[in-house]
Design a protein around this motif. Structure first.
Motif, mmCIF file in Angstrom:
data_model
loop_
_atom_site.group_PDB
_atom_site.id
_atom_site.type_symbol
_atom_site.label_atom_id
_atom_site.label_comp_id
_atom_site.label_asym_id
_atom_site.label_seq_id
_atom_site.Cartn_x
_atom_site.Cartn_y
_atom_site.Cartn_z
ATOM 1 N N SER A 141 45.120 51.216 51.622
ATOM 2 C CA SER A 141 45.172 50.671 52.984
ATOM 3 C C SER A 141 46.395 49.802 53.199
ATOM 4 O O SER A 141 46.945 49.753 54.303
ATOM 5 N N ALA A 142 46.817 49.083 52.158
ATOM 6 C CA ALA A 142 48.018 48.263 52.308
ATOM 7 C C ALA A 142 49.237 49.135 52.588
ATOM 8 O O ALA A 142 50.072 48.820 53.447
ATOM 9 N N VAL A 143 49.341 50.240 51.870
ATOM 10 C CA VAL A 143 50.453 51.161 52.137
ATOM 11 C C VAL A 143 50.348 51.725 53.547
ATOM 12 O O VAL A 143 51.349 51.825 54.277
ATOM 13 N N MET A 144 49.128 52.069 53.957
ATOM 14 C CA MET A 144 48.945 52.693 55.266
ATOM 15 C C MET A 144 49.179 51.712 56.411
ATOM 16 O O MET A 144 49.839 52.047 57.401
ATOM 17 N N HIS A 145 48.669 50.494 56.288
ATOM 18 C CA HIS A 145 48.708 49.568 57.421
ATOM 19 C C HIS A 145 49.916 48.633 57.414
ATOM 20 O O HIS A 145 50.316 48.131 58.468
ATOM 21 N N LEU A 146 50.482 48.382 56.238
ATOM 22 C CA LEU A 146 51.645 47.501 56.179
ATOM 23 C C LEU A 146 52.949 48.275 56.079
ATOM 24 O O LEU A 146 54.017 47.734 56.359
ATOM 25 N N GLY A 147 52.857 49.550 55.684
ATOM 26 C CA GLY A 147 54.053 50.377 55.591
ATOM 27 C C GLY A 147 54.288 51.196 56.842
ATOM 28 O O GLY A 147 53.515 51.154 57.807
ATOM 29 N N THR A 148 55.346 51.964 56.816
ATOM 30 C CA THR A 148 55.701 52.849 57.923
ATOM 31 C C THR A 148 55.297 54.280 57.557
ATOM 32 O O THR A 148 54.803 54.545 56.461
ATOM 33 N N LYS A 149 55.543 55.209 58.475
ATOM 34 C CA LYS A 149 55.203 56.608 58.205
ATOM 35 C C LYS A 149 55.950 57.126 56.976
ATOM 36 O O LYS A 149 55.423 57.938 56.207
ATOM 37 N N GLU A 150 57.151 56.654 56.771
ATOM 38 C CA GLU A 150 57.914 57.063 55.592
ATOM 39 C C GLU A 150 57.178 56.671 54.311
ATOM 40 O O GLU A 150 57.086 57.450 53.362
ATOM 41 N N HIS A 151 56.666 55.454 54.291
ATOM 42 C CA HIS A 151 55.902 55.006 53.128
ATOM 43 C C HIS A 151 54.625 55.820 52.973
ATOM 44 O O HIS A 151 54.249 56.214 51.850
#
Length: 709
Positions: free
Chosen positions: A132-142
């Motif tokens: 969730s951290a990658v999904m909600h704190l990152g961008t589509k690239e991440h």
């Protein structure tokens, strides 16, 4: 204050009672177990059914007695089983094979607690925190780069926020990520021992990567806590990469299927693009930009995206309470002890008033917490789906989660302990799961926000809303502050906005509360307690923000306990309101009547719990206060015939309970014993009692050997 007293003459009352006896007897209500079960399952009932089917399979069950090493290995294998059964994808983007179903994801996830709390929490670390951290704190690239591997478990990961020296105070963590313009990299360091990341799930063995929270420093300016994707181990050798080290936290008080550990970093370099930069970015030249100008607001926005941990723990704690009560009430309906009312037959435990008090009050609280959790889950889904995603919506969600998670997790621990004791020595056996579940759930009161700290967050929100509403009101008037539009509390879910009025008659709350068993009477008493406590603390803290920092902090500290008490009262009110609102969704008259008794039991139990406050503050007279316990005892008698139906409506089968005392074996033993003595008496071969001894009344509930229960 004086209390209105019922002055109906005794002759009139006798006449009314006599007339009532001539009326046809109203049939006893019955509970529609199936319909009530669906109501309790809530909006995502279909997903809960699927998740319970999965949680009932032996492949995911906890095996008691394993070493912590064996347990860890088993749980990691179970994560793969969840992936293979499509149980982890619901919240992730549809473009990556997910469903974008945030509420349904939590609903399914929290049911795993019945299989093994270690599995639930390890899955939560992997997909609910790391993913969730990658999904909600990152961008589509991440997301496109890392989420496929996270979803498939190709990349087991960690959520590295907590430090040895800082747990709840995330803003003060000491790990740094300093930008190097020459190489366009961040250099991550834990500068001293207290800065080590600690209690991190998946860190001791399984984690290949982590989302690491650190103070972002660029151009010698600290921009506060941000999240970075950091690779930890070589995927082939499982050895730490250069600059990274760690330790195993070892055996814990519970949840030993999770490999918690410590991580430390020495000059670990990660690319600039490893910054999860949805809310803050660093350009190649080191310039920092953010769509949120305020550092404080930016920090809370980033943390707010991770609120689902608290939401899921709230629901998992409710599920664990339901499992415990189902086992304990089924056992109490079969177990017999002491022949108090018969010279031959012993009493069923559930017929004893004290046993009913122990279990039924907690049953009522569990149902209230269940309905409140469903409202929290719907609010969470509204925000994360984007349907209602304003700053105010997110603040309301944060406050609601911070209010309910402490109540449900503390309640689960209390319920598990009380159910254990209510089942006597049998309850202490690991095979009946009370002791094991309680050990595993113990830390639920600490992680994803320490319960006491969360309630302080709620209290600050209550004070903020109070200050907005009464900024220009004379404090002499506030002494007469009472609640009027209490229903709005349930609508707003948070503080005091639009829920208060001023009245000159300080006795109006007392008059409205005369009918303790009446819905409005309970609402008024519960609401007034919240409003009055917040008003009192708000008055005491007026002007604290204008004092020097140390004086303001000291003044706040003097009232910290009062603030937390007010927050708890607010959370209890939210649960009561959720229960009351749910009654409006019940179509079957019999079920409605029984649930109303259960709601009243919850409300009156809260009033009894805080009776000293109501008496000291003149909300109830001594005479009225004495009736609360009597009302509760009457409700226990009414609820008793429906206790098994109520726990059956929770919908947990033997594959979820997995408790020998809930299997019907106790009834078989009791029936066998009764049959033996009946046959012995009928044959005339029963030995005679000692001369002067009691006839067959071998013991009573007041005897000293109650441990045999």
């Amino acid at each position: 204050m004086t209390e209105v007293v019922d002055r109906t003459s005794s002759s009139n009352r006798v006449a009314a009672e006599t007339a009532a006896t001539t009326q046809p007897v109203e049939p006893a209500p019955t509970v529609d177990v199936a319909a009530l079960g669906e109501l309790l399952l809530g909006k995502w009932a279909h997903i809960r059914h699927t998740a319970r089917d999965l949680a009932g399979r032996p492949e995911v069950h906890k095996i008691e007695g394993l070493t912590h090493t064996e347990h860890r290995k088993r749980v990691f294998g179970q994560l793969k089983y969840l992936v293979d059964n499509n149980a982890v994808h619901r919240a992730f983007p549809t473009s990556l094979g997910g469903s974008d179903d945030h509420g349904g994801n939590i609903a399914g996830f929290e049911e795993l607690v019945t299989a093994d709390p270690s599995l639930q929490i390890k899955a939560g670390v992997q997909w609910g925190l790391f993913g969730s951290a990658v999904m909600h704190l990152g961008t589509k690239e991440h997301q496109d780069k890392w989420l496929p591997g996270i979803m498939s478990l190709e990349i087991p990961g960690c959520f590295a926020m907590t430090e040895t020296g800082h747990g709840s105070d995330v803003a003060s963590i000491a790990t740094t990520a300093t930008y190097d313009e020459a190489t366009q990299e961040f250099v991550i360091n834990t500068p001293f021992r207290a800065a080590w990341k600690d209690y991190i799930g998946n860190a001791a063995e399984d984690g290949l990567a982590a989302v690491v929270f650190a103070q972002l420093v660029t151009r010698n300016v600290n921009h506060g806590v941000h999240a970075f994707y950091v690779e930890l181990r070589d995927p082939d050798t499982k050895e730490f990469l250069p600059g990274i080290g760690g330790e195993d936290d070892g055996i814990k008080g519970g949840l030993n299927g999770i490999d918690n550990g410590r991580l430390h970093f020495t000059d670990v370099r990660v690319p600039r693009t490893s910054l999860l930069n949805r809310y803050g970015n660093v350009a190649p030249d080191g310039e920092y930009t953010s769509p949120i100008a305020s550092p404080g607001r930016r920090f809370f926005t980033m943390l707010g995206t991770l609120v689902q941990g608290r939401v899921s723990l709230d629901g998992a704690a409710v599920a664990a309470s339901k499992v415990a009560l189902t086992t304990a009430i089924r056992y109490a309906a079969e177990r017999r002890q002491f022949n108090a009312s018969s010279p031959t037959d012993e009493e069923v435990l559930l017929d004893y008033q004290r046993h009913q008090r122990r279990l039924f009050t907690r049953l009522a609280t569990t149902v209230a917490a269940s309905f409140a959790h469903e409202q929290l889950l719907e609010k969470f889904d509204d925000v994360f789906s984007g349907r209602h995603d304003t700053d105010a919506d997110r603040q309301d969600l944060e406050t609601l989660a911070a209010a309910l998670k402490p109540m449900s997790t503390w309640h689960a621990l209390d319920t598990l302990q009380e159910c254990r004791e209510a089942c006597g020595g049998a309850g202490f056996l690991i095979e009946n799961r009370f002791a094991s579940l309680r050990a595993d759930l113990d830390v639920y009161a600490t992680f994803e926000g320490d319960n006491t700290v969360l309630l302080q967050l709620v209290a600050k929100r209550l004070l903020a809303d109070y200050a907005k509403e009464f900024r220009n009101v004379d404090f002499g008037v506030l002494a007469r502050f009472v609640a009027a539009q209490a229903a709005d509390v349930a609508i707003n879910r948070t503080g005091l906005r639009q829920v208060a009025q001023f009245v000159a008659d300080t006795g109006s709350v007392q008059k409205a509360a005369l009918a303790l068993r009446d819905e409005e009477g309970q609402r008024t008493l519960l609401t007034d307690r919240v409003q009055s406590m917040v008003a009192e603390v708000g008055s005491a803290l007026k002007g604290a923000n204008k004092l020097p920092q140390h004086q303001g902090a000291a003044l706040f500290n003097q009232h910290q306990d009062d603030l937390i008490e007010a927050a708890q009262a607010h959370a209890e009110l939210l649960q009561w309101e959720a229960f009351t609102e749910a009654l409006g969704k019940v179509g079957d008259p019999g079920t409605l009547r029984v649930l109303t008794w259960l709601r009243d039991l919850f409300g009156l139990s809260l009033i009894e719990k805080h009776l000293s406050w109501y008496l000291m503050n003149g909300r109830l007279s001594m005479q009225r206060g004495r009736t609360v316990g009597a009302y509760i005892n009457r409700l226990l008698v009414k609820i008793r015939p429906h206790a098994l139906d109520l726990v059956d409506s929770f919908g947990y089968g033997p594959e979820h309970l997995r408790a020998a005392i809930a299997s019907g074996a106790e009834k078989e033993r009791q029936d066998e014993a009764r049959g033996y003595f009946q046959a012995q008496r009928a044959s005339g071969e029963a030995p005679a009692e000692e001369k002067g001894g009691r006839r067959r009344r071998r013991s009573s509930p007041t005897d000293s050997h109650l441990l045999s229960l």
